[in-house]
Design a protein around this motif. Sequence first.
Motif, mmCIF file in Angstrom:
data_model
loop_
_atom_site.group_PDB
_atom_site.id
_atom_site.type_symbol
_atom_site.label_atom_id
_atom_site.label_comp_id
_atom_site.label_asym_id
_atom_site.label_seq_id
_atom_site.Cartn_x
_atom_site.Cartn_y
_atom_site.Cartn_z
ATOM 1 N N PRO A 191 0.915 -1.299 0.071
ATOM 2 C CA PRO A 191 -0.036 -0.058 0.122
ATOM 3 C C PRO A 191 0.834 1.240 -0.059
ATOM 4 N N ASP A 192 2.279 1.101 0.156
ATOM 5 C CA ASP A 192 3.051 2.423 0.250
ATOM 6 C C ASP A 192 3.763 2.336 -1.073
ATOM 7 N N ARG A 193 3.426 1.574 -2.124
ATOM 8 C CA ARG A 193 3.952 1.522 -3.526
ATOM 9 C C ARG A 193 3.049 1.671 -4.383
ATOM 10 N N VAL A 194 2.248 2.700 -4.376
ATOM 11 C CA VAL A 194 0.997 2.877 -5.222
ATOM 12 C C VAL A 194 1.292 4.255 -6.062
ATOM 13 N N GLY A 195 1.472 4.091 -7.269
ATOM 14 C CA GLY A 195 2.024 5.423 -8.218
ATOM 15 C C GLY A 195 1.035 5.920 -8.855
ATOM 16 N N LEU A 196 0.986 7.001 -9.548
ATOM 17 C CA LEU A 196 0.022 7.655 -10.586
ATOM 18 C C LEU A 196 1.035 8.360 -11.791
ATOM 19 N N VAL A 197 0.684 8.049 -12.811
ATOM 20 C CA VAL A 197 1.231 8.500 -13.954
ATOM 21 C C VAL A 197 0.160 8.996 -14.978
ATOM 22 N N GLY A 198 0.138 10.337 -15.487
ATOM 23 C CA GLY A 198 -0.547 10.747 -16.343
ATOM 24 C C GLY A 198 -0.019 11.580 -17.476
ATOM 25 N N PHE A 199 -0.810 11.634 -18.451
ATOM 26 C CA PHE A 199 -0.519 12.402 -19.809
ATOM 27 C C PHE A 199 -1.476 13.514 -20.194
ATOM 28 N N SER A 200 -0.902 14.725 -20.522
ATOM 29 C CA SER A 200 -1.577 15.837 -20.870
ATOM 30 C C SER A 200 -2.531 16.189 -19.694
ATOM 31 N N ALA A 201 -3.969 16.229 -20.016
ATOM 32 C CA ALA A 201 -4.975 16.350 -18.966
ATOM 33 C C ALA A 201 -4.741 15.363 -17.585
ATOM 34 N N GLY A 202 -4.184 14.087 -17.951
ATOM 35 C CA GLY A 202 -4.132 13.334 -17.216
ATOM 36 C C GLY A 202 -3.010 13.534 -16.131
ATOM 37 N N ALA A 203 -1.999 14.348 -16.841
ATOM 38 C CA ALA A 203 -0.736 14.971 -16.099
ATOM 39 C C ALA A 203 -1.270 15.866 -15.143
ATOM 40 N N MET A 204 -2.282 16.492 -15.690
ATOM 41 C CA MET A 204 -2.802 17.906 -14.630
ATOM 42 C C MET A 204 -3.470 17.096 -13.492
ATOM 43 N N VAL A 205 -4.388 16.170 -13.395
ATOM 44 C CA VAL A 205 -4.755 15.725 -12.425
ATOM 45 C C VAL A 205 -3.847 14.591 -11.572
ATOM 46 N N THR A 206 -2.861 14.219 -12.094
ATOM 47 C CA THR A 206 -1.760 13.671 -11.332
ATOM 48 C C THR A 206 -0.780 14.601 -10.370
ATOM 49 N N LEU A 207 -0.731 15.772 -11.269
ATOM 50 C CA LEU A 207 -0.023 16.735 -10.354
ATOM 51 C C LEU A 207 -0.976 17.343 -9.156
ATOM 52 N N ARG A 208 -2.317 17.650 -9.751
ATOM 53 C CA ARG A 208 -3.220 17.926 -8.511
ATOM 54 C C ARG A 208 -3.195 17.059 -7.336
ATOM 55 N N ALA A 209 -3.398 15.890 -7.808
ATOM 56 C CA ALA A 209 -3.326 14.796 -6.694
ATOM 57 C C ALA A 209 -2.058 14.741 -5.812
ATOM 58 N N SER A 210 -1.247 14.837 -6.551
ATOM 59 C CA SER A 210 0.288 14.815 -5.651
ATOM 60 C C SER A 210 0.382 16.066 -4.656
ATOM 61 N N VAL A 211 -0.229 17.117 -4.825
ATOM 62 C CA VAL A 211 -0.011 18.105 -4.004
ATOM 63 C C VAL A 211 -1.368 18.532 -3.169
ATOM 64 N N ASP A 212 -2.122 17.068 -3.278
ATOM 65 C CA ASP A 212 -3.411 17.494 -2.375
ATOM 66 C C ASP A 212 -3.179 17.495 -0.959
ATOM 67 N N PRO A 213 -4.123 18.464 -0.363
ATOM 68 C CA PRO A 213 -4.080 18.164 1.077
ATOM 69 C C PRO A 213 -4.043 17.190 1.952
ATOM 70 N N ASP A 214 -5.018 16.460 1.403
ATOM 71 C CA ASP A 214 -5.222 14.641 2.034
ATOM 72 C C ASP A 214 -4.233 13.792 1.631
ATOM 73 N N PRO A 215 -3.403 13.408 2.437
ATOM 74 C CA PRO A 215 -2.225 12.665 2.179
ATOM 75 C C PRO A 215 -2.954 11.253 1.615
ATOM 76 N N THR A 216 -4.169 10.933 2.083
ATOM 77 C CA THR A 216 -4.390 9.719 1.482
ATOM 78 C C THR A 216 -4.710 9.581 0.037
ATOM 79 N N ALA A 217 -5.022 10.912 -0.507
ATOM 80 C CA ALA A 217 -5.120 10.868 -1.821
ATOM 81 C C ALA A 217 -3.946 10.995 -2.743
ATOM 82 N N ARG A 218 -2.837 11.309 -2.345
ATOM 83 C CA ARG A 218 -1.591 11.612 -2.802
ATOM 84 C C ARG A 218 -0.927 10.046 -3.222
ATOM 85 N N PRO A 219 -0.386 10.027 -4.408
ATOM 86 C CA PRO A 219 0.221 8.808 -4.713
ATOM 87 C C PRO A 219 1.582 9.013 -4.147
ATOM 88 N N ASP A 220 2.309 7.537 -3.808
ATOM 89 C CA ASP A 220 3.594 7.334 -3.213
ATOM 90 C C ASP A 220 4.611 7.971 -4.452
#
Length: 309
Positions: A191-220
Motif C-alpha cells: 500500500p505504500d508503493r502506489v503510483g500515478l502517471v498521467g499524460f496531458s490532462a491526465g498529467a494535470m490531475v496527477t499533479l493536483r493529486a500529488s499536492v492534495d492536502p489529503d495525504p491519503t489521496a496522494r500517490p507514493d
Amino acid sequence: MKLNLLNRASPIASLCLCLLSTTIAQRTHAAPFQWPVAPLIERPAEPDAIPLYDLPSPAARPDPTAETWARALHGREVRNVTQPVLLPVLPQAGKANGTAVIVAPGGGFRSLAIDNEGLDVAKGLAAQGVSAFVLKYRVVPTPADPVRFAADMTRVIAERKEITVNQASLEDAKRAVQLVRQRAGSWGVHPDRVGLVGFSAGAMVTLRASVDPDPTARPDFAGMIYGPVTSIPVPAGVPPIFVALGANDEIFARGNFGLIEGWQKAGGAVEFHLYEDGHHGFGMKRHGTTSDLWFEQFLSWMRMRDLLR
C-alpha cells in the motif's frame, strides 16, 4: 480556475490546450484549423472493470451506455464517461513485484486516449511486474456524433473559449489512489508503493493529486508526461516525481519550469527529462525522436527507486 485555450503566452492559460492531446504534433500551421473526425466504433466489453464508487442501487448508477468510442489517429478514444472505473492490467501469475501504477490518459477533459496513453502504457508496466490500472475518469459531456464533436471542438478552439478544469476528473484520480491502497492485498501490492502517471490532462490531475492536502489521496510516486511545469504552490511531503516534456511541446513548453524548482525546495525528488524534439502527445508511439525513450527512462527511474524489485 479559468483557462484560455489559445493564449500560449500565459503559462496558466496554456494548460487548457491539452484539448489537442495526442494529435497536435500532426496539426501545426494549418489555417483554418479543422478538428479531425474520428469514426465511431463499438464499445468494447470490460468484464474486469472496477467501479470507483459504490452506488446504492442500479437506478442510481450513471448510464455506461452513454460512452462514445472512436478510432482516432493513435488508437481508440473514449468520450462521455459517466461511470469511472479502473481497468486492471496485471502481471503474469507469480511475477508481481508489489508495485502498482494508475495510468491517467489525456484528452483535454473531453476524451481519453485510452490506448496510446492508457492500455499500451499499462501493458508495458505489467511486463515489468507492475500491477497497472488504467483510470477511465469522468470527462466533460460532448456530442456523441463524431461530425458534431469535431465541429464543436473546431469552434471551441476558434473562439478561444474559456473552460474550467473538470473537478470530477481530479476526484476520480484521488479516489483511484485510495481504492488501490484499500485493496492492495488482493493484488499483491504494497500500500505504500502506489503510483500515478498521467499524460496531458491526465498529467494535470496527477499533479493536483500529488499536492492534495489529503495525504491519503496522494500517490507514493508520480509521473507527469507532457504536463504543466510552471510554478505552483508545492507543499511539504510531495512524492518523488518523474517529468518528461518536449522542448517544442506546443502546449506546456511555453512558460517557465518553476514547478521543478518548487518541488525540490519543498523537499521532493524530481527526475526531469526535457527532450529537444517530441511535440505534444507522443505517448507510446515511436516518432524517431529522443522522446521515444521516455518509457524506458521511466522504468529506469522506478528501478533506481527500488520499485521494480
